[in-house]
Motif scaffolding. Structure first.
Motif, mmCIF file in Angstrom:
data_model
loop_
_atom_site.group_PDB
_atom_site.id
_atom_site.type_symbol
_atom_site.label_atom_id
_atom_site.label_comp_id
_atom_site.label_asym_id
_atom_site.label_seq_id
_atom_site.Cartn_x
_atom_site.Cartn_y
_atom_site.Cartn_z
ATOM 1 N N MET A 5 51.444 18.241 16.060
ATOM 2 C CA MET A 5 51.193 19.133 14.960
ATOM 3 C C MET A 5 49.738 18.973 14.506
ATOM 4 O O MET A 5 49.249 17.876 14.332
ATOM 5 N N SER A 6 49.088 20.090 14.301
ATOM 6 C CA SER A 6 47.688 20.103 13.891
ATOM 7 C C SER A 6 47.596 20.247 12.372
ATOM 8 O O SER A 6 48.272 21.074 11.782
ATOM 9 N N THR A 7 46.734 19.436 11.759
ATOM 10 C CA THR A 7 46.534 19.504 10.321
ATOM 11 C C THR A 7 45.165 20.100 10.049
ATOM 12 O O THR A 7 44.165 19.645 10.588
ATOM 13 N N THR A 8 45.122 21.111 9.207
ATOM 14 C CA THR A 8 43.860 21.706 8.804
ATOM 15 C C THR A 8 43.504 21.170 7.426
ATOM 16 O O THR A 8 44.334 21.143 6.536
ATOM 17 N N HIS A 9 42.274 20.737 7.305
ATOM 18 C CA HIS A 9 41.805 20.210 6.025
ATOM 19 C C HIS A 9 40.955 21.266 5.336
ATOM 20 O O HIS A 9 40.305 22.079 5.979
ATOM 21 N N ARG A 10 40.973 21.213 4.022
ATOM 22 C CA ARG A 10 40.175 22.132 3.218
ATOM 23 C C ARG A 10 39.200 21.292 2.400
ATOM 24 O O ARG A 10 39.566 20.280 1.822
ATOM 25 N N VAL A 11 37.952 21.747 2.333
ATOM 26 C CA VAL A 11 36.929 21.028 1.587
ATOM 27 C C VAL A 11 36.212 21.998 0.644
ATOM 28 O O VAL A 11 35.994 23.159 0.982
ATOM 29 N N LEU A 12 35.891 21.496 -0.544
ATOM 30 C CA LEU A 12 35.153 22.257 -1.541
ATOM 31 C C LEU A 12 33.668 21.948 -1.371
ATOM 32 O O LEU A 12 33.260 20.784 -1.384
ATOM 33 N N VAL A 13 32.867 22.984 -1.201
ATOM 34 C CA VAL A 13 31.419 22.825 -1.076
ATOM 35 C C VAL A 13 30.791 23.509 -2.282
ATOM 36 O O VAL A 13 30.786 24.743 -2.371
ATOM 37 N N PRO A 14 30.295 22.709 -3.245
ATOM 38 C CA PRO A 14 29.744 23.314 -4.469
ATOM 39 C C PRO A 14 28.277 23.720 -4.316
ATOM 40 O O PRO A 14 27.501 23.059 -3.619
ATOM 41 N N PHE A 15 27.936 24.811 -4.966
ATOM 42 C CA PHE A 15 26.559 25.287 -5.018
ATOM 43 C C PHE A 15 26.225 25.583 -6.471
ATOM 44 O O PHE A 15 26.987 26.238 -7.171
ATOM 45 N N GLU A 16 25.090 25.077 -6.921
ATOM 46 C CA GLU A 16 24.618 25.341 -8.274
ATOM 47 C C GLU A 16 23.733 26.585 -8.222
ATOM 48 O O GLU A 16 22.705 26.595 -7.532
ATOM 49 N N LEU A 17 24.151 27.639 -8.911
ATOM 50 C CA LEU A 17 23.420 28.907 -8.927
ATOM 51 C C LEU A 17 22.710 29.067 -10.260
ATOM 52 O O LEU A 17 23.143 28.497 -11.245
ATOM 53 N N PRO A 18 21.645 29.839 -10.366
ATOM 54 C CA PRO A 18 20.957 30.535 -9.287
ATOM 55 C C PRO A 18 20.029 29.592 -8.523
ATOM 56 O O PRO A 18 19.818 28.453 -8.927
ATOM 57 N N ASP A 19 19.469 30.090 -7.458
ATOM 58 C CA ASP A 19 18.501 29.372 -6.624
ATOM 59 C C ASP A 19 19.031 28.042 -6.080
ATOM 60 O O ASP A 19 18.432 26.990 -6.309
ATOM 61 N N PRO A 20 20.136 28.086 -5.342
ATOM 62 C CA PRO A 20 20.716 26.849 -4.800
ATOM 63 C C PRO A 20 19.956 26.335 -3.585
ATOM 64 O O PRO A 20 19.180 27.060 -2.966
ATOM 65 N N GLU A 21 20.225 25.095 -3.272
ATOM 66 C CA GLU A 21 19.720 24.509 -2.037
ATOM 67 C C GLU A 21 20.636 24.962 -0.904
ATOM 68 O O GLU A 21 21.858 24.929 -1.056
ATOM 69 N N PRO A 22 20.085 25.380 0.231
ATOM 70 C CA PRO A 22 20.948 25.761 1.350
ATOM 71 C C PRO A 22 21.644 24.528 1.932
ATOM 72 O O PRO A 22 21.182 23.398 1.783
ATOM 73 N N THR A 23 22.762 24.762 2.596
ATOM 74 C CA THR A 23 23.507 23.676 3.221
ATOM 75 C C THR A 23 22.826 23.280 4.523
ATOM 76 O O THR A 23 22.565 24.140 5.369
ATOM 77 N N PRO A 24 22.535 21.994 4.704
ATOM 78 C CA PRO A 24 21.927 21.560 5.964
ATOM 79 C C PRO A 24 22.865 21.835 7.148
ATOM 80 O O PRO A 24 24.085 21.749 7.024
ATOM 81 N N LYS A 25 22.272 22.164 8.281
ATOM 82 C CA LYS A 25 23.039 22.483 9.483
ATOM 83 C C LYS A 25 23.975 21.337 9.868
ATOM 84 O O LYS A 25 25.086 21.575 10.334
ATOM 85 N N THR A 26 23.552 20.100 9.648
ATOM 86 C CA THR A 26 24.399 18.957 10.013
ATOM 87 C C THR A 26 25.695 18.931 9.204
ATOM 88 O O THR A 26 26.736 18.548 9.729
ATOM 89 N N ILE A 27 25.646 19.368 7.954
ATOM 90 C CA ILE A 27 26.858 19.429 7.129
ATOM 91 C C ILE A 27 27.802 20.486 7.685
ATOM 92 O O ILE A 27 29.007 20.277 7.785
ATOM 93 N N VAL A 28 27.255 21.623 8.065
ATOM 94 C CA VAL A 28 28.071 22.683 8.653
ATOM 95 C C VAL A 28 28.750 22.147 9.919
ATOM 96 O O VAL A 28 29.947 22.362 10.127
ATOM 97 N N GLU A 29 28.016 21.431 10.738
ATOM 98 C CA GLU A 29 28.570 20.880 11.979
ATOM 99 C C GLU A 29 29.659 19.848 11.695
ATOM 100 O O GLU A 29 30.697 19.839 12.360
ATOM 101 N N ILE A 30 29.457 18.998 10.716
ATOM 102 C CA ILE A 30 30.443 17.967 10.364
ATOM 103 C C ILE A 30 31.744 18.605 9.883
ATOM 104 O O ILE A 30 32.831 18.109 10.165
#
Length: 87
Positions: A1-26
């Motif tokens: 059985m496969s388990t899918t995890h959910r993660v919250l990625v917060p962004f402070e608006l306006p003018d947020p910092e973009p998410t680094p590519k390494t975080i997207v990959e992780i």
């Protein structure tokens, strides 16, 4: 059985910092909830800010979610208006 995890990625608006590519990959095997928090000065009611900034803030949040979507992840977006997180 496969388990899918959910993660919250917060962004402070306006003018947020973009998410680094390494975080997207992780996070590649997770579902993502991109939370955009639009920080308001104490005296500004959330409804007034939502009326004025919602369209711009939602577009900004969708742009921030795009790298996750491009990596094939399931992404939900949520936008909230309220007092600044550091206050």
């Amino acid at each position: 059985m496969s388990t899918t995890h959910r993660v919250l990625v917060p962004f402070e608006l306006p003018d947020p910092e973009p998410t680094p590519k390494t975080i997207v990959e992780i996070l590649a095997s997770t579902e993502v909830v991109a939370l955009g928090h639009y920080g308001l000065p104490e005296q500004t009611p959330p409804w007034a800010a939502r009326d004025q900034y919602e369209e711009q803030a939602q577009a900004e949040l969708e742009e921030l979610a795009r790298p996750f979507e491009s990596a094939g992840m399931s992404v939900e977006t949520r936008l909230v208006f309220g007092k600044g997180l550091g206050e």
